[in-house]
Design an enzyme around this catalytic site. Structure first.
Site, PDB file in Angstrom:
ATOM      1  N   TYR A   1      -1.330  20.924 -21.106  1.00 34.27           N
ATOM      2  CA  TYR A   1      -2.154  20.293 -20.077  1.00 34.27           C
ATOM      3  C   TYR A   1      -2.046  21.050 -18.758  1.00 34.27           C
ATOM      4  CZ  TYR A   1      -3.486  17.274 -16.268  1.00 34.27           C
ATOM      5  OH  TYR A   1      -4.050  16.801 -15.124  1.00 34.27           O
TER       6      TYR A   1
ATOM      7  N   GLY B   1      -6.766  16.284 -15.344  1.00 26.22           N
ATOM      8  CA  GLY B   1      -7.079  14.872 -15.322  1.00 26.22           C
ATOM      9  C   GLY B   1      -7.868  14.459 -16.537  1.00 26.22           C
TER      10      GLY B   1
ATOM     11  N   ARG C   1      19.845 -15.142  20.405  1.00 25.57           N
ATOM     12  CA  ARG C   1      20.908 -15.691  19.567  1.00 25.57           C
ATOM     13  C   ARG C   1      20.823 -15.193  18.123  1.00 25.57           C
ATOM     14  NH1 ARG C   1      20.485 -21.694  17.918  1.00 25.57           N
ATOM     15  NH2 ARG C   1      19.063 -21.656  19.687  1.00 25.57           N
TER      16      ARG C   1
END
Length: 524
Positions: A71, A78, A296
């Site tokens: 490939y 693709g 806090r």
């Protein structure tokens, strides 16, 4: 407390002080950051590694000589993988691949981002499974060391089958095509190669595919993003301590017992940093029993990011040290395997989560700025931290504009927190029908980081002004240690505000200082 988010071993510290060696060991995020800032690279001199690279390229050639169908080597790409390429055209295929992918758009990656991408691709190919020749790796290292930087457009990658479009710009420069940034100017790649006395490469079969079919763009950017996010967690902790001083807040909110009772490691680390900054400061006598949440609960907010950075580092560095193209070649077993290692799902998820954490830091700092500039909540500080003399105070507005701008930057960062990775699109004739969107997530994250660094720069100016005004009072306890040093360094870039003035250039300078990570922050 042990810092879980930086290399701890002497070996790590030693290797980061000199040339970054590729091929012999796992790279860490700090290696990528160092190379992005012009640290030199070298390929390992390990003969076993060199033999593995050579064996992979030779095995690929032997498969071709034997008539195997491979490939992307003697087939189309693709969904065209069933289209055979005649032997006489095989050598032209890599160049054709790079040319048809030359459709990138958008901004060009800056120099640091480009170097990070280049090192990420080099290290992936150096794993020895991609079938490329040693010459390709040496050329990438040469480009890094001579600062021949491909001009890579940011837009066009789906994050699978790798960062194809942007990486085609990197690969094309090796063969003398497209443009580079070289010696301070943009020029054709062929011109830069000629100036260096270097011939353009002729890519062997599969080398074009190996150069582009991977996750190097998103991974390189993720390394830079992680480093910037880590710094912001430290700075947000320091800014919280300065906010406590400016508001005459309560150091007891960071008592160790509270964080032993809820033992998230990052949360406890942030509390320990703030506690160290506030060491020796008494509890206020006239303040309310509890400070607002943005003060806090700051360790609980920043601590989420600190804890997330641990697994984020793991996943980014795993991707950085992976062979992430297709197909992969195992010369030792004499096999070729087609797979999906180009899929950037892990990095995409990290980037989506990181922009959430970073945007929360922006929101935290913006809320602290709002407390400091509003005289209804700032416990005696002048409206908008106006530093003008009393008779001129009515025409001065202090940090009103900066607070408005900070809220705008924060809102934009929060908007970017929407995940990109869930917006997969089917493309390429439904061959690439599920993609990661990793590069889009990484670019979003970098933008969120920039906006948050701007908020941090604004917070530095606001907090310094508020502390200065607070410490004018009788019996005020002066700052000591790193907090004092931080404000002294800040004053070299930007003086405190007395009369209103435009602050844009000073904010730009402070933002660059924040991004550079040069300030002393808890041993970082």
């Amino acid at each position: 407390m042990l810092d879980l988010f930086r290399p701890q071993s002497p070996e790590s510290a030693q290797r980061l002080s000199g040339t970054v060696v590729v091929g012999a060991r796992r790279l860490v995020i700090e290696d990528v950051v160092a190379v992005s800032r012009r640290r030199a690279v070298a390929m390992t001199d390990d003969p076993e590694w060199a033999d593995r690279i050579t064996a992979g390229a030779e095995f690929l050639r032997s498969l071709l000589r034997g008539g195997a169908t491979i490939y992307g080597v003697n087939t189309g790409y693709g969904e065209a993988c069933a289209v055979p390429v005649p032997p006489g055209l095989v050598n032209e295929l890599p160049v054709q691949l790079l040319r048809f992918l030359g459709c990138g758009m958008g901004e060009i990656f800056n120099a640091e981002e480009t170097r990070a991408v280049m090192l990420s691709r080099l290290n992936s190919l150096a794993q020895g499974y991609s079938g490329v020749r040693r010459e390709v790796l040496d050329r990438l290292a040469l480009f890094l060391n001579l600062d021949v930087l491909p001009r890579i457009p940011a837009e066009g990658s789906m994050g699978a089958s790798g960062d194809l479009v942007p990486l085609s710009y990197l690969a094309s420069t090796l063969i003398g095509e497209r443009e580079v940034l070289f010696r301070g100017r943009v020029c054709p790649a062929a011109e830069a190669l000629a100036a260096l006395g270097v011939e353009p490469m002729e890519l062997a079969p599969k080398e074009g595919l190996a150069l582009i079919n991977g996750t190097a763009v998103m991974t390189g950017l993720a390394c830079l993003a992680w480093h910037r996010a880590e710094q912001l967690t430290r700075l947000a902790s320091r800014l919280t301590a300065l906010t406590v001083v400016a508001l005459d807040g309560r150091p007891s909110h960071y008592d160790q017992m509270l964080f032993d009772a809820k033992p998230h490691i990052g949360q406890g680390q942030v509390a320990a940093w703030i506690r160290a900054d506030l060491a020796g400061r008494p509890e206020p006598k006239e303040s309310s029993v509890q400070d607002p949440y943005s003060v806090r609960c700051a360790p609980h907010i920043i601590g989420v990011a600190r804890d997330a950075l641990g697994w984020m580092r793991r996943d980014i560095e795993n991707e950085l040290n992976s062979a992430n193209d297709n197909p992969l070649i195992d010369a030792e077993r004499e096999c070729l395997l087609h797979g999906g290692n180009f899929y950037g799902g892990h990095v995409a998820f990290v980037m989506d989560c990181m922009k959430n954490c970073v945007s929360n830091l922006a929101d935290l700092m913006d809320r602290q700025i709002a407390l400091l500039v509003d005289d209804k909540f700032s416990r005696g500080l002048p409206r908008n931290l106006n530093g003008a003399d009393a008779h001129r105070a009515p025409i001065n507005h202090g940090f009103k504009g900066v607070q408005i701008a900070s809220s705008a930057w924060t809102a934009e960062a929060l908007k970017l927190a929407m995940p990109a990775s869930v917006f997969s699109r089917s493309t390429e004739a439904h061959n690439q029908d599920k993609v990661s969107m990793g590069s889009i997530a990484a670019r979003d994250c970098l933008r969120a980081l920039t906006l948050t660094e701007q908020v941090a720069a604004a917070h530095l100016l606001v907090a310094r002004q508020a502390v200065m005004l607070r410490l004018r009072g009788p019996g005020a306890q002066a700052l000591t240690g790193e907090m004092a040093q931080c404000l002294e360094e800040l004053t070299l870039l930007c003086a405190p505000l007395r009369e209103d003035r435009a602050l844009d250039r000073e904010l730009q300078a402070v933002t660059a200082w924040v991004r550079g990570g040069d300030m002393a922050l808890y041993g970082g």
